[in-house]
Enzyme design. Structure first.
Site, PDB file in Angstrom:
ATOM      1  N   SER A 129       0.821  -1.219   0.000  1.00  0.00           N
ATOM      2  CA  SER A 129       0.000   0.000   0.000  1.00  0.00           C
ATOM      3  C   SER A 129       0.849   1.260   0.000  1.00  0.00           C
ATOM      4  O   SER A 129       1.932   1.297   0.581  1.00  0.00           O
ATOM      5  CB  SER A 129      -0.873  -0.024   1.250  1.00  0.00           C
ATOM      6  OG  SER A 129      -1.409   1.252   1.490  1.00  0.00           O
ATOM      7  N   GLU A 131       0.318   3.546   1.844  1.00  0.00           N
ATOM      8  CA  GLU A 131       0.430   3.969   3.249  1.00  0.00           C
ATOM      9  C   GLU A 131       1.835   3.725   3.794  1.00  0.00           C
ATOM     10  O   GLU A 131       2.194   4.255   4.831  1.00  0.00           O
ATOM     11  CB  GLU A 131      -0.591   3.224   4.113  1.00  0.00           C
ATOM     12  CG  GLU A 131      -1.955   3.872   4.157  1.00  0.00           C
ATOM     13  CD  GLU A 131      -2.010   5.160   4.984  1.00  0.00           C
ATOM     14  OE1 GLU A 131      -1.564   5.153   6.149  1.00  0.00           O
ATOM     15  OE2 GLU A 131      -2.492   6.176   4.459  1.00  0.00           O
ATOM     16  N   TYR A 153      -1.643   0.608  10.174  1.00  0.00           N
ATOM     17  CA  TYR A 153      -1.811  -0.126   8.924  1.00  0.00           C
ATOM     18  C   TYR A 153      -0.574   0.057   8.042  1.00  0.00           C
ATOM     19  O   TYR A 153      -0.029  -0.904   7.493  1.00  0.00           O
ATOM     20  CB  TYR A 153      -3.064   0.399   8.209  1.00  0.00           C
ATOM     21  CG  TYR A 153      -3.249  -0.092   6.790  1.00  0.00           C
ATOM     22  CD1 TYR A 153      -3.913  -1.284   6.518  1.00  0.00           C
ATOM     23  CD2 TYR A 153      -2.773   0.656   5.708  1.00  0.00           C
ATOM     24  CE1 TYR A 153      -4.088  -1.717   5.200  1.00  0.00           C
ATOM     25  CE2 TYR A 153      -2.946   0.228   4.401  1.00  0.00           C
ATOM     26  CZ  TYR A 153      -3.603  -0.953   4.150  1.00  0.00           C
ATOM     27  OH  TYR A 153      -3.767  -1.381   2.857  1.00  0.00           O
TER      28      TYR A 153
HETATM   29  P1  NAP Z   1     -11.034  -5.978   1.513  1.00  0.00           P
HETATM   30  O1  NAP Z   1     -12.185  -5.815   0.587  1.00  0.00           O
HETATM   31  O2  NAP Z   1     -11.135  -5.420   2.886  1.00  0.00           O
HETATM   32  O3  NAP Z   1     -10.706  -7.541   1.615  1.00  0.00           O
HETATM   33  C1  NAP Z   1      -9.871  -8.052   2.610  1.00  0.00           C
HETATM   34  C2  NAP Z   1      -9.886  -9.553   2.496  1.00  0.00           C
HETATM   35  O4  NAP Z   1      -9.020 -10.087   3.532  1.00  0.00           O
HETATM   36  C3  NAP Z   1     -11.270 -10.186   2.730  1.00  0.00           C
HETATM   37  O5  NAP Z   1     -11.418 -11.268   1.838  1.00  0.00           O
HETATM   38  C4  NAP Z   1     -11.164 -10.684   4.157  1.00  0.00           C
HETATM   39  O6  NAP Z   1     -12.019 -11.763   4.454  1.00  0.00           O
HETATM   40  C5  NAP Z   1      -9.715 -11.144   4.164  1.00  0.00           C
HETATM   41  N1  NAP Z   1      -9.204 -11.361   5.532  1.00  0.00           N
HETATM   42  C6  NAP Z   1      -9.169 -10.456   6.532  1.00  0.00           C
HETATM   43  N2  NAP Z   1      -8.655 -11.024   7.638  1.00  0.00           N
HETATM   44  C7  NAP Z   1      -8.370 -12.314   7.319  1.00  0.00           C
HETATM   45  C8  NAP Z   1      -7.832 -13.414   8.036  1.00  0.00           C
HETATM   46  N3  NAP Z   1      -7.507 -13.325   9.336  1.00  0.00           N
HETATM   47  N4  NAP Z   1      -7.651 -14.592   7.396  1.00  0.00           N
HETATM   48  C9  NAP Z   1      -8.003 -14.726   6.094  1.00  0.00           C
HETATM   49  N5  NAP Z   1      -8.545 -13.724   5.366  1.00  0.00           N
HETATM   50  C10 NAP Z   1      -8.719 -12.535   5.979  1.00  0.00           C
HETATM   51  O7  NAP Z   1      -9.702  -5.361   0.862  1.00  0.00           O
HETATM   52  P2  NAP Z   1      -9.390  -4.972  -0.671  1.00  0.00           P
HETATM   53  O8  NAP Z   1      -9.829  -3.578  -0.905  1.00  0.00           O
HETATM   54  O9  NAP Z   1      -9.873  -6.063  -1.554  1.00  0.00           O
HETATM   55  O10 NAP Z   1      -7.807  -4.927  -0.656  1.00  0.00           O
HETATM   56  C11 NAP Z   1      -7.037  -6.094  -0.930  1.00  0.00           C
HETATM   57  C12 NAP Z   1      -5.636  -5.907  -0.366  1.00  0.00           C
HETATM   58  O11 NAP Z   1      -5.037  -4.759  -0.983  1.00  0.00           O
HETATM   59  C13 NAP Z   1      -5.609  -5.653   1.134  1.00  0.00           C
HETATM   60  O12 NAP Z   1      -4.478  -6.288   1.684  1.00  0.00           O
HETATM   61  C14 NAP Z   1      -5.459  -4.150   1.237  1.00  0.00           C
HETATM   62  O13 NAP Z   1      -4.842  -3.767   2.453  1.00  0.00           O
HETATM   63  C15 NAP Z   1      -4.581  -3.870   0.017  1.00  0.00           C
HETATM   64  N6  NAP Z   1      -4.755  -2.507  -0.496  1.00  0.00           N
HETATM   65  C16 NAP Z   1      -5.970  -2.111  -0.915  1.00  0.00           C
HETATM   66  C17 NAP Z   1      -6.136  -0.814  -1.390  1.00  0.00           C
HETATM   67  C18 NAP Z   1      -7.477  -0.335  -1.858  1.00  0.00           C
HETATM   68  O14 NAP Z   1      -7.599   0.851  -2.142  1.00  0.00           O
HETATM   69  N7  NAP Z   1      -8.455  -1.199  -2.013  1.00  0.00           N
HETATM   70  C19 NAP Z   1      -5.025   0.053  -1.455  1.00  0.00           C
HETATM   71  C20 NAP Z   1      -3.789  -0.406  -1.015  1.00  0.00           C
HETATM   72  C21 NAP Z   1      -3.657  -1.699  -0.559  1.00  0.00           C
HETATM   73  P3  NAP Z   1     -13.543 -11.511   4.985  1.00  0.00           P
HETATM   74  O15 NAP Z   1     -14.372 -11.321   3.744  1.00  0.00           O
HETATM   75  O16 NAP Z   1     -13.835 -12.760   5.707  1.00  0.00           O
HETATM   76  O17 NAP Z   1     -13.528 -10.286   5.844  1.00  0.00           O
END
Ligand code: NAP
Ligand code: GDP
Length: 327
Positions: A129, A131, A153
């Site tokens: 990220s 961040e 984070y």
């Molecule tokens: P998201 O929609 O919040 O999805 C997070 C995923 O992680 C969900 O499938 C969640 O499962 C799973 N998870 C959380 N805790 C877990 C655990 N203990 N064991 C197994 N699975 C777990 O996030 P996203 O927007 O798709 O982002 C994907 C990745 O990119 C993340 O790592 C995020 O930090 C990174 N990122 C995203 C952005 C953005 O703008 N979207 C920017 C920079 C980085 P549940 O469905 O069960 O909760």
């Protein structure tokens, strides 16, 4: 080709699985146990008899459960591993720093340790990220910008980001960071500001609600569209050599602008509906965040095309349809 995705139930994981299935991949998602079997972002594929159990598989595990992760990986023997799971909310990471670090930082270390023992190890992508840069003094940021996070984070992602480099440089893993700037979609979790706004604009238009309560609307982000970002993640793992890539649009907007696009799309004036509440204000706001994705343009042939206005319209339309259905 066989791919494993952690975080398959999330925004990016669901789009990535769609993307890989369309390219003929066998996709294995890691899901954690929860009290409900609802996985709305995946329903379409899980209910598809031609896919589920044939080319799409879900496995119970957790980022804290090394034994089951190891067992699943040695059984599947994937070609590619997309690590997208984690506690993804920056604001919440100030309230739950311990679990944020446990999942995002230590969770990534656990996976890298498992991959180290698999021969041949799959190609590995970590969703890092912007961040990790905190409030950088250099703008735009590129892959060489110093890491200097200012949220729990960001610190957890920085730890994971650096470990990916260590396992690439010292242990020879094909491991890469996609250093992602914000990316949104109709599948964005409802407590991120863009989705909060699109739901509110749709709800107010339909007369279901009256107002939207927000924190800082002058906050600036480099926002892109999630479908374009998962395409870039896949491209990263198709390269001849492992490298880190900034994924960003290079364009910045304020929360206020996003709100204007979303409300205008349904013929509303946001000023009449939005109220400020201190509780949505962050302890610290990152500044100067704009990504320089020149390496991704050059080496991956990746150029994000969807504008923020188009993205806002897409999200509001989705929420209008959804709210009409549930009403
Ligand atoms: P998201 O929609 O919040 O999805 C997070 C995923 O992680 C969900 O499938 C969640 O499962 C799973 N998870 C959380 N805790 C877990 C655990 N203990 N064991 C197994 N699975 C777990 O996030 P996203 O927007 O798709 O982002 C994907 C990745 O990119 C993340 O790592 C995020 O930090 C990174 N990122 C995203 C952005 C953005 O703008 N979207 C920017 C920079 C980085 P549940 O469905 O069960 O909760
Ligand atoms: P982030 O960049 O990953 O933290 O994504 P968010 O969508 O959570 O926040 C983007 C920006 O919107 C941040 O600067 C927040 O301070 C600002 N913001 C203003 N009001 C809100 C709100 O009500 N909820 C959220 N999540 N963010 C808000």
């Amino acid at each position: 080709m066989r791919a494993v995705i952690t975080g398959i139930t999330g925004q990016d994981g669901s789009y990535l699985s769609e993307f890989l299935l369309a390219r003929g991949y066998e996709v294995h998602g890691i899901v954690r146990r929860s009290s409900t079997l609802q996985r709305p972002r995946l329903d379409e594929y899980v209910n598809d008899q031609t896919l589920y159990g044939k080319r799409l598989f879900l496995h119970y595990s957790d980022l804290t459960d090394t034994t089951s992760l190891r067992r699943i990986l040695s059984r599947i023997q994937p070609d590619e591993f997309y690590h997208l799971a984690g506690q993804s909310h920056v604001g919440l990471s100030f309230e739950i720093p311990e679990s944020t670090c446990e999942l995002t930082a230590m969770g990534t270390l656990r996976i890298l340790e498992i991959l180290r023992d698999i021969k041949p190890a799959p190609r590995f992508l970590h969703a890092s990220s912007r961040e990790i840069f905190g409030t950088p003094t250099i703008s735009p940021q590129n892959e060489d910008t110093p890491v200097n996070p200012n949220s729990p984070y960001g610190a957890a992602k920085a730890f994971a980001n650096q470990l990916v480099k260590v396992y690439r440089d010292s242990m020879g893993l094909f491991a890469c960071n996609a250093i992602c700037y914000n990316h949104e979609s109709p599948r964005r979790s409802e407590n991120f500001v863009t989705r909060k706004i699109s739901i509110a604009a749709a709800g107010i238009k339909l007369g279901i609600r009256k107002e939207l309560v927000l924190g800082s609307i002058d906050a600036v982000r480099d926002w892109g569209c999630a479908t374009e970002f998962v395409d870039a993640m896949w491209r990263i793992l198709q390269q001849p050599e492992p490298r880190d890539y900034i994924l960003a649009t290079g364009r910045t907007h304020t929360v206020r602008e996003f709100m204007q696009y979303a409300f205008e799309h349904v013929g509303l004036n946001w000023v009449e509906h939005v109220r400020f509440d201190q509780k949505f204000q962050r302890p610290i706001e990152p500044e100067n965040l704009r990504g320089d994705a020149a390496r991704a343009h050059r080496e991956l042939g990746w150029t994000p095309k969807i504008s923020l206005r188009e993205l806002a319209a897409m999200m509001v339309d989705h929420d209008l349809e959804r709210l009409k259905r549930t009403a």
